[in-house]
Design a protein around this motif. Structure first.
Motif, PDB file in Angstrom:
ATOM      1  N   ASP A 539     -11.817  -0.573  -5.104  1.00 62.37           N
ATOM      2  CA  ASP A 539     -11.104  -0.867  -3.864  1.00 62.37           C
ATOM      3  C   ASP A 539      -9.636  -1.122  -4.193  1.00 62.37           C
ATOM      4  N   GLU A 540      -8.843  -1.480  -3.181  1.00 55.76           N
ATOM      5  CA  GLU A 540      -7.399  -1.616  -3.402  1.00 55.76           C
ATOM      6  C   GLU A 540      -7.069  -2.728  -4.391  1.00 55.76           C
ATOM      7  N   SER A 567      -2.656  10.048  -5.343  1.00 54.58           N
ATOM      8  CA  SER A 567      -3.371  10.325  -4.101  1.00 54.58           C
ATOM      9  C   SER A 567      -3.139  11.796  -3.752  1.00 54.58           C
ATOM     10  N   GLY A 577      -7.698   6.847   5.302  1.00 55.26           N
ATOM     11  CA  GLY A 577      -8.265   5.715   4.585  1.00 55.26           C
ATOM     12  C   GLY A 577      -7.947   5.695   3.107  1.00 55.26           C
ATOM     13  N   ASP A 580      -4.105   5.229   2.490  1.00 54.62           N
ATOM     14  CA  ASP A 580      -3.696   3.867   2.841  1.00 54.62           C
ATOM     15  C   ASP A 580      -4.169   2.867   1.786  1.00 54.62           C
ATOM     16  N   GLU A 581      -5.337   3.111   1.235  1.00 58.97           N
ATOM     17  CA  GLU A 581      -5.852   2.208   0.200  1.00 58.97           C
ATOM     18  C   GLU A 581      -4.949   2.240  -1.037  1.00 58.97           C
ATOM     19  N   ARG A 584      -1.721   0.364  -0.222  1.00 60.68           N
ATOM     20  CA  ARG A 584      -1.867  -1.094  -0.288  1.00 60.68           C
ATOM     21  C   ARG A 584      -1.996  -1.559  -1.734  1.00 60.68           C
ATOM     22  N   ALA A 585      -2.697  -0.781  -2.565  1.00 57.81           N
ATOM     23  CA  ALA A 585      -2.818  -1.133  -3.978  1.00 57.81           C
ATOM     24  C   ALA A 585      -1.454  -1.137  -4.653  1.00 57.81           C
TER      25      ALA A 585
END
Length: 701
Positions: A539-540, A567, A577, A580-581, A584-585
């Motif tokens: 996850d992030e 990415s 999704g 964006d993850e 944010r990371a």
């Protein structure tokens, strides 16, 4: 023109090959482009010089940068005809061709092995001056007392001064091990007051290997393993019946026997198959005779190679004893022993600081891997290898010990380890062997494991059983400070290696998860890929953790971290999704390490290609020059590293685990001996800085 270092023998039997190899290893880390030149080769042709071949393979030199000049036969003919200047002119021309491609050229002179050593010395001195080289004078300490070796250095130094040679250093090689300290403290440093380095005799370098014997005699291999080269420590002619032959066999003995002597053949074969009996290095069947067909079938299971010679036993024996070990043939164990002795005894930094060498601009795969060994050796650490009965582990351990990289402990039943080592021809000298089943450490380890896992219902009885597992025992050695790191996985799964570390070594205080990186060694640089081996769908928060840990690992191994959070979209051009993850990371990484250069989301092409970066992210300090690549998931990372490896010829080193309190690393079950050596070196380097004290009051999940 490039500068040169001329390695010159000052006495017979000086052992120039070791000095040349050691100097090249030290030079390779301090100069971008090195060359090697042997003006006069003992080979029958310049193209067949084994030392030139060794330098090419060891340091990635090309045919243009590692060359031999004329043969000794041709040089002798020119000397006899009074055409000494022709030797000089040819050598200067070839040196110039090499120098155009290099920053510094290492030149190896002749060995003073001919009858007229004075002529050879004069020839070497003239060549050194004509090539404009600084000279490393090498004196042999073999069969000399301390006083004689010291005096020989003085004589050699005066002789070089008389020839107006520029002396870079004086070395004494092949000194009796017991006399090394005495020679070191007694030898006079000369007017420069610089150290005179003293290197001990290495007996194994003089032992012929089975491969060298096979090539020299042109033997036909009948059966038996090929594997890594074994040394021949002794030769026995089986002129006695089989039972008596067993009484004179030792590990490493070469057995020479007529092909019709079934009793002796069976005795030697049975010895190799029986624990606690010696394992011969090889067997030669003479007189062109092969054994009884049933005996031949048994020989196919022999733990040593079997050869057939058409010559009689006496002739074969005479030919065998004439074969000498040669470092230049490139046997890995001999190279490891030579380099280990060099780096133990010679301060390469001090010696080469006497020259003003340009710093390397490129990080080639070979330079990176050589650097691992040097860094591991600089602060000696202790590594445990739980898979002590795996032949690859044993061969790697021997090389690591001979190169003096780190201290090593092997786990496994001691007799089983020794039996495998004997069959493989591995010398276990200097290696510690511990059997978890009988070790006095087992009870203490079990008590600690039961304490740490009490909340999971583990009692001491259960903990004793767990500590029979090499991975658990080895990991507890790391946890309790008995060793500095562990490397496993050659014969076990990644889960088997990592599980114990996750149970009680745990992650560092500032890290949430354990992750991994691969070092991707391209032709002129090193990139870091993470995570390609451990976390399927981070996850992030976990991506941020992986990025921070990867940047730290990169810096630890000399790679300036510029982090690309990868990415399928670059900058603000896309959304969704997954993008964006990653975005944010990236923000989390910037919050936790504001000084770290990081960019994301970013596509791979924008991360590595300056022209693409200029159009997509012109203001970025990372785009186009990223060194650390963080993949959004394991599927992408694992496939990408393999695609780059296969399509570009890059060398992938790893996976290197990161985030643990103390270093534990995993091997692929398809790993090679070289992979193991590199991973142990990496683990030792991690052990120099990575170990975090364990909170004894902390329980684990």
């Amino acid at each position: 023109m490039a500068r040169g270092i001329y390695v010159s023998a000052m006495t017979q039997g000086a052992g120039l090959n070791l000095v040349s190899l050691g100097l090249a290893d030290s030079l390779y880390k301090r100069a971008d482009r090195i060359g090697f030149f042997r003006p006069i080769t003992p080979a029958s042709s310049p193209d067949e010089d084994s030392m030139v071949a060794l330098m090419r393979s060891s340091f990635g030199l090309t045919e243009a940068t590692a060359r031999a000049g004329m043969t000794a036969k041709d040089a002798r003919a020119l000397l006899i005809s009074g055409e000494r200047d022709e030797i000089d002119s040819r050598s200067v021309a070839l040196f110039g061709e090499i120098a155009r491609e290099c920053d510094i050229v290492l030149v190896e002179g002749t060995n003073l092995s001919g009858q007229d050593a004075a002529v050879e010395f004069d020839l070497n001195s003239r060549l050194a001056n004509n090539l404009g080289c600084h000279v490393v004078g090498v004196v042999s300490g073999r069969n000399r007392t301390v006083e004689e070796a010291v005096d020989a250095v003085d004589v050699a130094r005066r002789s070089l001064h008389a020839e107006n040679v520029s002396i870079l250093a004086m070395l004494v090689n092949r000194v009796k091990a017991a006399d090394v300290d005495a020679v070191t403290t007694t030898v006079r440093p000369g007017s420069t007051r610089r150290p005179v380095y003293v290197i001990p005799e290495i007996p194994s370098l003089g032992l012929p290997s089975v491969v060298e014997m096979e090539r020299a005699l042109g033997l036909e291999r009948v059966t038996g393993p090929e594997g890594p080269a074994r040394d021949i420590s002794d030769v026995k002619v089986a002129s006695m019946e089989g039972g008596n032959l067993l009484s004179v066999l030792d590990d490493g003995t070469l057995v020479i026997v007529s092909g019709d002597r079934s009793d002796a053949i069976l005795a030697a074969t049975a010895s190799a198959m029986t624990p606690q009996f010696p394992v011969p290095s090889a067997m030669i069947l003479t007189n062109g005779l092969t054994p009884n067909p049933l005996v031949t079938r048994l020989l196919t299971h022999a733990a040593f190679p079997v050869f057939l010679s058409s010559a009689d036993t006496f002739t074969t024996t005479r030919q065998v004893v004439e074969v000498q070990g040669d470092l230049a043939t490139g046997q890995p164990r001999k190279i490891a022993a030579a380099l280990g002795a060099w780096h133990r005894q010679v301060d390469g930094s001090e010696l080469l600081a006497r020259l003003d060498l340009p710093r390397p601009e490129k990080m080639t795969p070979l330079r990176f891997l050589h650097g691992l060994i040097e860094r591991a050796r600089s602060q000696r650490r202790h590594i445990v290898l739980p898979e002590g009965t795996d032949p690859r582990i044993l061969h790697a351990a021997e090389i690591l010990h001979r190169r003096d990289v780190c201290d090593l402990t092997l786990l496994g039943p001691e007799q089983d380890v020794r039996d495998v080592a004997a069959r493989e021809g591995v010398d276990l000298t200097g290696l510690t062997i511990i059997d978890p089943a009988t070790s006095e450490l087992r009870e203490r380890f079990a008590a600690e494991y039961a304490r740490l896992r009490a909340h999971k219902g583990v009692d001491v009885a259960r903990a004793r059983e767990v500590m029979l597992d090499g991975s658990y025992f080895g990991t507890m050695m790391v946890q309790l400070g008995e060793v500095d790191g562990m490397v496993s996985g050659a014969a076990h799964t990644t889960a088997n290696t990592i599980r114990p570390a996750l149970e009680f070594v745990k992650t560092r205080p500032d890290v949430r998860i354990v992750s991994s990186v691969f070092f991707m060694l391209l032709a002129d640089r090193v990139l870091v890929y993470g995570d390609c081996a451990v976390n399927p769908e981070p996850d992030e928060e976990q991506l941020a953790d992986i990025a921070l840990a990867s940047a730290q690992t990169a810096a630890q191994f000399g790679v300036d971290p510029k982090v690309a959070m990868l990415s399928y979209s670059t900058g603000v051009s896309g959304s969704g999704g997954a993008v964006d993850e990653v975005r944010r990371a990236t923000e989390l990484v910037r919050e936790r390490r504001p000084e770290l250069a990081v960019e994301g989301p970013i596509q791979y092409d924008a991360a590595v290609n300056a022209s693409v970066a200029a159009s997509k992210l012109p203001e970025s300090t990372v785009a186009g020059q990223a060194t650390v690549f963080i993949f959004p998931d394991l599927n992408t990372g694992n496939n990408t590293y393999k695609a780059v490896q296969q399509s570009s010829g890059a060398v992938a080193v790893g996976p290197v685990l990161q985030g643990l309190r103390k270093p534990v690393n995993d091997l692929s079950r398809g790993c090679t001996v070289e992979d193991i050596v590199n991973t142990v070196a990496i683990t030792a380097i991690q052990g120099q800085t990575d170990s975090v004290p364990t909170d004894a009051t902390t329980t684990t999940d």
